[in-house]
Scaffold this motif. Sequence first.
Motif, PDB file in Angstrom:
ATOM      1  N   UNK A  74      45.807  58.247  32.031  1.00  0.00           N
ATOM      2  CA  UNK A  74      46.768  58.805  32.985  1.00  0.00           C
ATOM      3  C   UNK A  74      48.214  58.609  32.532  1.00  0.00           C
ATOM      4  N   UNK A  75      48.508  57.446  31.941  1.00  0.00           N
ATOM      5  CA  UNK A  75      49.902  57.211  31.549  1.00  0.00           C
ATOM      6  C   UNK A  75      50.346  58.081  30.385  1.00  0.00           C
ATOM      7  N   UNK A  76      49.386  58.718  29.708  1.00  0.00           N
ATOM      8  CA  UNK A  76      49.722  59.634  28.623  1.00  0.00           C
ATOM      9  C   UNK A  76      49.739  61.089  29.086  1.00  0.00           C
ATOM     10  N   UNK A  77      49.356  61.329  30.338  1.00  0.00           N
ATOM     11  CA  UNK A  77      49.362  62.679  30.884  1.00  0.00           C
ATOM     12  C   UNK A  77      48.203  63.538  30.431  1.00  0.00           C
ATOM     13  N   UNK A  78      47.180  62.928  29.858  1.00  0.00           N
ATOM     14  CA  UNK A  78      46.011  63.673  29.390  1.00  0.00           C
ATOM     15  C   UNK A  78      45.097  62.754  28.598  1.00  0.00           C
ATOM     16  N   UNK A  79      43.925  63.267  28.240  1.00  0.00           N
ATOM     17  CA  UNK A  79      42.933  62.452  27.531  1.00  0.00           C
ATOM     18  C   UNK A  79      43.344  62.265  26.069  1.00  0.00           C
ATOM     19  N   UNK A  80      43.362  61.014  25.626  1.00  0.00           N
ATOM     20  CA  UNK A  80      43.646  60.688  24.226  1.00  0.00           C
ATOM     21  C   UNK A  80      42.308  60.428  23.537  1.00  0.00           C
ATOM     22  N   UNK A  81      41.888  61.287  22.598  1.00  0.00           N
ATOM     23  CA  UNK A  81      40.544  61.186  22.008  1.00  0.00           C
ATOM     24  C   UNK A  81      40.188  59.810  21.457  1.00  0.00           C
ATOM     25  N   UNK A  82      41.092  59.174  20.733  1.00  0.00           N
ATOM     26  CA  UNK A  82      40.785  57.875  20.141  1.00  0.00           C
ATOM     27  C   UNK A  82      40.535  56.812  21.213  1.00  0.00           C
ATOM     28  N   UNK A  83      41.331  56.846  22.262  1.00  0.00           N
ATOM     29  CA  UNK A  83      41.141  55.899  23.362  1.00  0.00           C
ATOM     30  C   UNK A  83      39.804  56.155  24.052  1.00  0.00           C
ATOM     31  N   UNK A  84      39.476  57.429  24.234  1.00  0.00           N
ATOM     32  CA  UNK A  84      38.196  57.783  24.863  1.00  0.00           C
ATOM     33  C   UNK A  84      37.024  57.251  24.050  1.00  0.00           C
ATOM     34  N   UNK A  85      37.076  57.425  22.731  1.00  0.00           N
ATOM     35  CA  UNK A  85      35.987  56.973  21.860  1.00  0.00           C
ATOM     36  C   UNK A  85      35.803  55.465  21.959  1.00  0.00           C
ATOM     37  N   UNK A  86      36.903  54.725  21.909  1.00  0.00           N
ATOM     38  CA  UNK A  86      36.816  53.264  21.988  1.00  0.00           C
ATOM     39  C   UNK A  86      36.287  52.814  23.350  1.00  0.00           C
ATOM     40  N   UNK A  87      36.692  53.504  24.396  1.00  0.00           N
ATOM     41  CA  UNK A  87      36.209  53.155  25.741  1.00  0.00           C
ATOM     42  C   UNK A  87      34.708  53.385  25.854  1.00  0.00           C
ATOM     43  N   UNK A  88      34.217  54.492  25.274  1.00  0.00           N
ATOM     44  CA  UNK A  88      32.771  54.757  25.272  1.00  0.00           C
ATOM     45  C   UNK A  88      32.023  53.628  24.561  1.00  0.00           C
ATOM     46  N   UNK A  89      32.565  53.197  23.435  1.00  0.00           N
ATOM     47  CA  UNK A  89      31.930  52.156  22.634  1.00  0.00           C
ATOM     48  C   UNK A  89      31.769  50.868  23.438  1.00  0.00           C
ATOM     49  N   UNK A  90      32.813  50.519  24.170  1.00  0.00           N
ATOM     50  CA  UNK A  90      32.785  49.296  24.966  1.00  0.00           C
ATOM     51  C   UNK A  90      31.867  49.423  26.189  1.00  0.00           C
ATOM     52  N   UNK A  91      31.818  50.621  26.763  1.00  0.00           N
ATOM     53  CA  UNK A  91      31.088  50.798  28.023  1.00  0.00           C
ATOM     54  C   UNK A  91      29.613  51.139  27.835  1.00  0.00           C
ATOM     55  N   UNK A  92      29.219  51.571  26.642  1.00  0.00           N
ATOM     56  CA  UNK A  92      27.897  52.163  26.458  1.00  0.00           C
ATOM     57  C   UNK A  92      26.740  51.253  26.879  1.00  0.00           C
ATOM     58  N   UNK A  93      26.607  50.100  26.257  1.00  0.00           N
ATOM     59  CA  UNK A  93      25.453  49.234  26.540  1.00  0.00           C
ATOM     60  C   UNK A  93      25.452  48.745  27.990  1.00  0.00           C
ATOM     61  N   UNK A  94      26.578  48.261  28.524  1.00  0.00           N
ATOM     62  CA  UNK A  94      26.561  47.849  29.939  1.00  0.00           C
ATOM     63  C   UNK A  94      26.194  48.984  30.898  1.00  0.00           C
ATOM     64  N   UNK A  95      26.642  50.199  30.589  1.00  0.00           N
ATOM     65  CA  UNK A  95      26.353  51.331  31.487  1.00  0.00           C
ATOM     66  C   UNK A  95      24.885  51.722  31.413  1.00  0.00           C
ATOM     67  N   UNK A  97      34.203  61.106  20.602  1.00  0.00           N
ATOM     68  CA  UNK A  97      33.524  60.667  21.821  1.00  0.00           C
ATOM     69  C   UNK A  97      32.039  61.032  21.773  1.00  0.00           C
ATOM     70  N   UNK A  98      31.758  62.254  21.343  1.00  0.00           N
ATOM     71  CA  UNK A  98      30.367  62.693  21.228  1.00  0.00           C
ATOM     72  C   UNK A  98      29.577  61.817  20.263  1.00  0.00           C
ATOM     73  N   UNK A  99      30.216  61.439  19.153  1.00  0.00           N
ATOM     74  CA  UNK A  99      29.531  60.647  18.131  1.00  0.00           C
ATOM     75  C   UNK A  99      29.073  59.296  18.671  1.00  0.00           C
ATOM     76  N   UNK A 100      29.864  58.709  19.558  1.00  0.00           N
ATOM     77  CA  UNK A 100      29.467  57.427  20.150  1.00  0.00           C
ATOM     78  C   UNK A 100      28.172  57.598  20.938  1.00  0.00           C
ATOM     79  N   UNK A 101      28.126  58.641  21.763  1.00  0.00           N
ATOM     80  CA  UNK A 101      26.929  58.890  22.562  1.00  0.00           C
ATOM     81  C   UNK A 101      25.715  59.219  21.726  1.00  0.00           C
ATOM     82  N   UNK A 102      25.901  60.091  20.733  1.00  0.00           N
ATOM     83  CA  UNK A 102      24.775  60.491  19.872  1.00  0.00           C
ATOM     84  C   UNK A 102      24.248  59.287  19.095  1.00  0.00           C
ATOM     85  N   UNK A 103      25.155  58.468  18.583  1.00  0.00           N
ATOM     86  CA  UNK A 103      24.729  57.284  17.818  1.00  0.00           C
ATOM     87  C   UNK A 103      23.946  56.316  18.700  1.00  0.00           C
TER      88      UNK A 103
END
Length: 365
Positions: A40-61, A90-96
């Motif tokens: 939100x503070x960047x005014x839109x989705x930042x791909x690199x931040x999204x990818x890292x967030x997926x990586x951190x959230x994947x197993x717990x989710x 972001x897709x690569x995190x999920x597929x992996x």
Amino acid sequence: MADEPLVLGIETSCDETGVGVVRGTTLLADAVASSVDTHARFGGVVPEIASRAHLEAMVPTIERALKDAGVSASDLDGIAVTAGPGLAGALLVGVSAAKAYAYALGKPLYGVNHLASHICVDQLEHGPLPEPTMALLVSGGHSSLLLAPDITSDVRPMGATIDDAAGEAFDKIARVLDLGFPGGPVIDRLAKEGDPAAIAFPRGLTGSRDPVYDFSFSGLKTSVARWIEAKRAAGEEVPVRDVAASFQEAVVDVLTRKAVRACQDQGVDHLMIGGGVAANSRLRALAQERCERAGIRLRVPRPGLCTDNGAMVAALGAEMVVRNRPASDWELSADSSLPVTDPHVPGHAHDHDHVHETSKDNLYS
């Protein structure tokens, strides 16, 4: 395998880490970890931040979804994952992650299409999809009219946006009005207190010579921005609620008008609306009004199933299993521009089965 397969679905096409578990067309769990506040503070989705967030959230989710569903990983009949379209990293995190779990469990892997999943999720709320299904998908990245005779193998594009998607237009106008990100929910809220007829904003691609089913919101976005700038330049107060209502009306007017026409032209007596913008209250109301007038049955999932989620991926994966569609193989990769005409990415079944035979005694068995 039971008639109703138990499938886990993973969705990471943008900023939502979604994991769902379904049994056939019954939703058992829908766990979501969102990184929207970070963007939100960047005014839109930042791909690199999204990818890292997926990586951190994947197993717990994934663990949360399995716990909510009351099942163990070894109970699963298959694992489905969004292979595209979306943000490549972001897709690569999920597929992996999906490949790792499928390999460890010795389960079939299904790489599925994000857009087809948005259609299939409606089965979790309103039962099996009619065939063919006419779908209007509206989100931050897509505005599409699709005809799906078979959601697992035959999805046909009728029309699409030629520039900004509807959701993008909402975000950009919200930015001009200093309303923050994402723009859809706040504009929807403010529009309820405004006059949708206050300002005559243009309706894109509605002329007699324009493409019948395609969309364009770039001209509308520019028109609204210039109107606001002119008010500010003249030192006048911008009537934010009226602008929100008039802008929103211009968007949903075009979306619903073209969707109903597509149903009529194709002889389809129902319309399904999906994607994040399908949560918009005015879109739902106007679609219902126009569908009733045209004798068309409207199907719209509840708002939580309209935004990106793992349940929709699991729903399409379960349908793949039921219809005996070939599983994906270990060469499955992310495709950021996967066409909607490919509801899933099949592999070579015999190679896939061979690999699974060698992994039966792996980590989770």
